[in-house]
Design an enzyme around this catalytic site. Structure first.
Site, PDB file in Angstrom:
ATOM      1  N   TYR A  56      21.817 -19.477  -3.660  1.00  0.00           N
ATOM      2  CA  TYR A  56      22.953 -20.148  -4.284  1.00  0.00           C
ATOM      3  C   TYR A  56      22.876 -21.636  -3.975  1.00  0.00           C
ATOM      4  O   TYR A  56      23.214 -22.095  -2.897  1.00  0.00           O
ATOM      5  CB  TYR A  56      24.279 -19.579  -3.779  1.00  0.00           C
ATOM      6  CG  TYR A  56      24.489 -18.103  -4.063  1.00  0.00           C
ATOM      7  CD1 TYR A  56      23.773 -17.434  -5.048  1.00  0.00           C
ATOM      8  CD2 TYR A  56      25.416 -17.364  -3.334  1.00  0.00           C
ATOM      9  CE1 TYR A  56      23.974 -16.087  -5.301  1.00  0.00           C
ATOM     10  CE2 TYR A  56      25.625 -16.018  -3.576  1.00  0.00           C
ATOM     11  CZ  TYR A  56      24.893 -15.382  -4.558  1.00  0.00           C
ATOM     12  OH  TYR A  56      25.096 -14.042  -4.789  1.00  0.00           O
ATOM     13  N   HIS A 134      18.297  -9.219  -1.687  1.00  0.00           N
ATOM     14  CA  HIS A 134      18.986  -9.623  -2.913  1.00  0.00           C
ATOM     15  C   HIS A 134      18.481  -8.848  -4.133  1.00  0.00           C
ATOM     16  O   HIS A 134      19.272  -8.420  -4.974  1.00  0.00           O
ATOM     17  CB  HIS A 134      18.796 -11.128  -3.130  1.00  0.00           C
ATOM     18  CG  HIS A 134      19.913 -11.787  -3.846  1.00  0.00           C
ATOM     19  ND1 HIS A 134      20.211 -13.113  -3.715  1.00  0.00           N
ATOM     20  CD2 HIS A 134      20.826 -11.313  -4.727  1.00  0.00           C
ATOM     21  CE1 HIS A 134      21.249 -13.432  -4.467  1.00  0.00           C
ATOM     22  NE2 HIS A 134      21.639 -12.346  -5.101  1.00  0.00           N
ATOM     23  N   SER A 213      31.170  -9.708  -9.179  1.00  0.00           N
ATOM     24  CA  SER A 213      31.719  -9.920 -10.528  1.00  0.00           C
ATOM     25  C   SER A 213      32.703  -8.830 -10.928  1.00  0.00           C
ATOM     26  O   SER A 213      32.639  -8.312 -12.052  1.00  0.00           O
ATOM     27  CB  SER A 213      30.585 -10.010 -11.565  1.00  0.00           C
ATOM     28  OG  SER A 213      29.764 -11.117 -11.316  1.00  0.00           O
ATOM     29  N   PRO A 214      33.651  -8.464 -10.035  1.00  0.00           N
ATOM     30  CA  PRO A 214      34.621  -7.424 -10.401  1.00  0.00           C
ATOM     31  C   PRO A 214      35.603  -7.879 -11.472  1.00  0.00           C
ATOM     32  O   PRO A 214      36.338  -7.061 -12.023  1.00  0.00           O
ATOM     33  CB  PRO A 214      35.342  -7.153  -9.074  1.00  0.00           C
ATOM     34  CG  PRO A 214      35.269  -8.458  -8.350  1.00  0.00           C
ATOM     35  CD  PRO A 214      33.903  -9.005  -8.691  1.00  0.00           C
ATOM     36  N   LEU A 215      35.596  -9.176 -11.779  1.00  0.00           N
ATOM     37  CA  LEU A 215      36.435  -9.716 -12.853  1.00  0.00           C
ATOM     38  C   LEU A 215      35.595 -10.152 -14.048  1.00  0.00           C
ATOM     39  O   LEU A 215      36.006 -11.006 -14.840  1.00  0.00           O
ATOM     40  CB  LEU A 215      37.264 -10.897 -12.326  1.00  0.00           C
ATOM     41  CG  LEU A 215      38.242 -10.542 -11.204  1.00  0.00           C
ATOM     42  CD1 LEU A 215      38.961 -11.789 -10.689  1.00  0.00           C
ATOM     43  CD2 LEU A 215      39.246  -9.498 -11.676  1.00  0.00           C
ATOM     44  N   GLY A 216      34.416  -9.548 -14.168  1.00  0.00           N
ATOM     45  CA  GLY A 216      33.584  -9.854 -15.331  1.00  0.00           C
ATOM     46  C   GLY A 216      33.200 -11.313 -15.431  1.00  0.00           C
ATOM     47  O   GLY A 216      33.216 -11.886 -16.517  1.00  0.00           O
ATOM     48  N   ARG A 217      32.882 -11.941 -14.303  1.00  0.00           N
ATOM     49  CA  ARG A 217      32.540 -13.374 -14.236  1.00  0.00           C
ATOM     50  C   ARG A 217      33.665 -14.240 -14.792  1.00  0.00           C
ATOM     51  O   ARG A 217      33.428 -15.277 -15.416  1.00  0.00           O
ATOM     52  CB  ARG A 217      31.219 -13.656 -14.951  1.00  0.00           C
ATOM     53  CG  ARG A 217      30.065 -12.814 -14.425  1.00  0.00           C
ATOM     54  CD  ARG A 217      28.738 -13.267 -14.950  1.00  0.00           C
ATOM     55  NE  ARG A 217      27.669 -12.347 -14.570  1.00  0.00           N
ATOM     56  CZ  ARG A 217      27.079 -12.306 -13.384  1.00  0.00           C
ATOM     57  NH1 ARG A 217      27.438 -13.157 -12.448  1.00  0.00           N
ATOM     58  NH2 ARG A 217      26.124 -11.432 -13.137  1.00  0.00           N
ATOM     59  N   GLY A 218      34.891 -13.779 -14.560  1.00  0.00           N
ATOM     60  CA  GLY A 218      36.068 -14.529 -14.982  1.00  0.00           C
ATOM     61  C   GLY A 218      36.638 -14.090 -16.306  1.00  0.00           C
ATOM     62  O   GLY A 218      37.795 -14.393 -16.622  1.00  0.00           O
TER      63      GLY A 218
END
Length: 338
Positions: A56, A134, A213-218
């Protein structure tokens, strides 16, 4: 903030963690001062599970976490730091920057040991709490990889081990060499691939599961602007699910989630996270948050209780079969162990 257990080796973390990638990588301009303030606020809210990786930036996100830990002045032991190895990272050039520096996977034992030493230095800590591979390296048997990781545990440089985006078969081989505490893979209301084999394997083996990404990448927050309005260096602009046609088609799903959340007095993000949390007591999602208001909103999802009927209703309404576009490009999916 309630706590949850990852694996059978004693690792306990906040039920909702914090994905730190977007603070300095992939999602456009960074604001380090704002991010450090968010990290400090996270600890005050009980969100003590912070996720980073050497790639990152590369490297700058670990450095950011290191500065945040240093400025906490004596509270390092309250934070569970997770980081990852597994890529070959090329030197920076004017033509090759950011994610372009990821030129392949690399889990050779000597490389793992070198990455861990460098990560420890950037983070400014004596031991990594949770070390993930990773991405699987097809050139190195997983038994050899986990054997090297286990050596690092015995040397006191790492406390617990994890794997990211692995198949159930690979997970079983790895766990036979050294206990795996957590598997990290993408998982949300509209990305449910782990349900087929990986989640059952985790349950059988007593391994925790960490959805990124539990929020679908926003996208599942209902607040993300159209992809064309994102910054030019935001990597979501390249993802199939964020292309104009797919994005437009998926907005009906997002609107459905917003409506269901409003009926319960929640935000769409809170309902999406509550659904993920309810799938297993061994699941710990790590939504990203660069701002304190989003961090607090996400943290409150841990207090949301949904009935079995509500979980079925939400899951059916957000059926992934209705989602347009893949979660990654074909090139990125080629790195996923299947």
């Amino acid at each position: 903030m309630q706590m949850r257990k990852l694996g059978s080796q004693g690792l306990q973390v906040s039920a909702v963690g914090l994905g730190c990638m977007g603070m300095s990588f992939a999602y456009g301009d960074a604001d380090d001062a704002q991010s450090i303030a968010t990290l400090h606020r996270a600890l005050d809210l009980g969100v003590n599970f912070w996720d980073t990786a050497e790639v990152y930036g590369p490297f700058t996100n670990e450095q950011l976490i290191g500065r945040a830990l240093q400025s906490l002045k004596g509270r390092r032991d309250e934070v569970v730091v997770a980081t990852k190895f597994g890529f070959d990272i090329a030197p920076e050039t004017p033509q090759q920057r950011g994610a372009q520096r990821m030129v392949g996977v690399n889990s050779r034992p000597a490389h793992i040991r070198a990455v861990v030493e460098a990560s420890l230095e950037r983070l400014g800590i004596e031991a990594i709490d949770l070390l993930y591979q990773h991405r699987v390296d097809p050139a190195v048997p997983i038994e050899e990889v986990v054997g090297t990781m286990g050596d690092l545990v015995r040397q006191g440089k790492v406390r617990f081990l994890g794997l990211s985006e692995v198949s159930a078969a690979t997970l079983r081989k790895a766990h036979a060499v050294h206990p795996i505490s957590a598997v990290q893979s993408e998982y949300s209301l509209w990305s449910r691939e782990p349900e087929a084999e990986v989640l059952p394997a985790c349950a059988e083996l007593g391994i925790g599961f960490v959805p990124y990404s539990p929020l679908g990448r926003g996208a599942l927050t209902g607040k993300l602007p159209a992809p064309g309005e994102l910054s030019e260096d935001d990597f979501r602009r390249s993802l199939p699910r964020f292309q104009a046609e797919a994005w437009g088609a998926n907005q009906s799903l997002v609107a459905t989630l917003q409506r269901m959340a409003a009926e319960r007095g929640l935000t769409a993000a809170q309902l999406a996270l509550a659904w993920v949390l309810a799938q297993s007591p061994s699941i710990v999602p790590i939504p990203g948050a660069r701002r304190e208001q989003h961090l607090r909103e996400n943290a409150l999802a841990a207090d949301v209780a949904l009935s079995d009927a509500e979980l079925r209703e939400i899951g059916a309404a957000m059926d992934p079969a209705r989602v347009r576009g893949g979660r990654y490009t074909e090139a990125a999916l080629a790195l996923v162990d299947r």
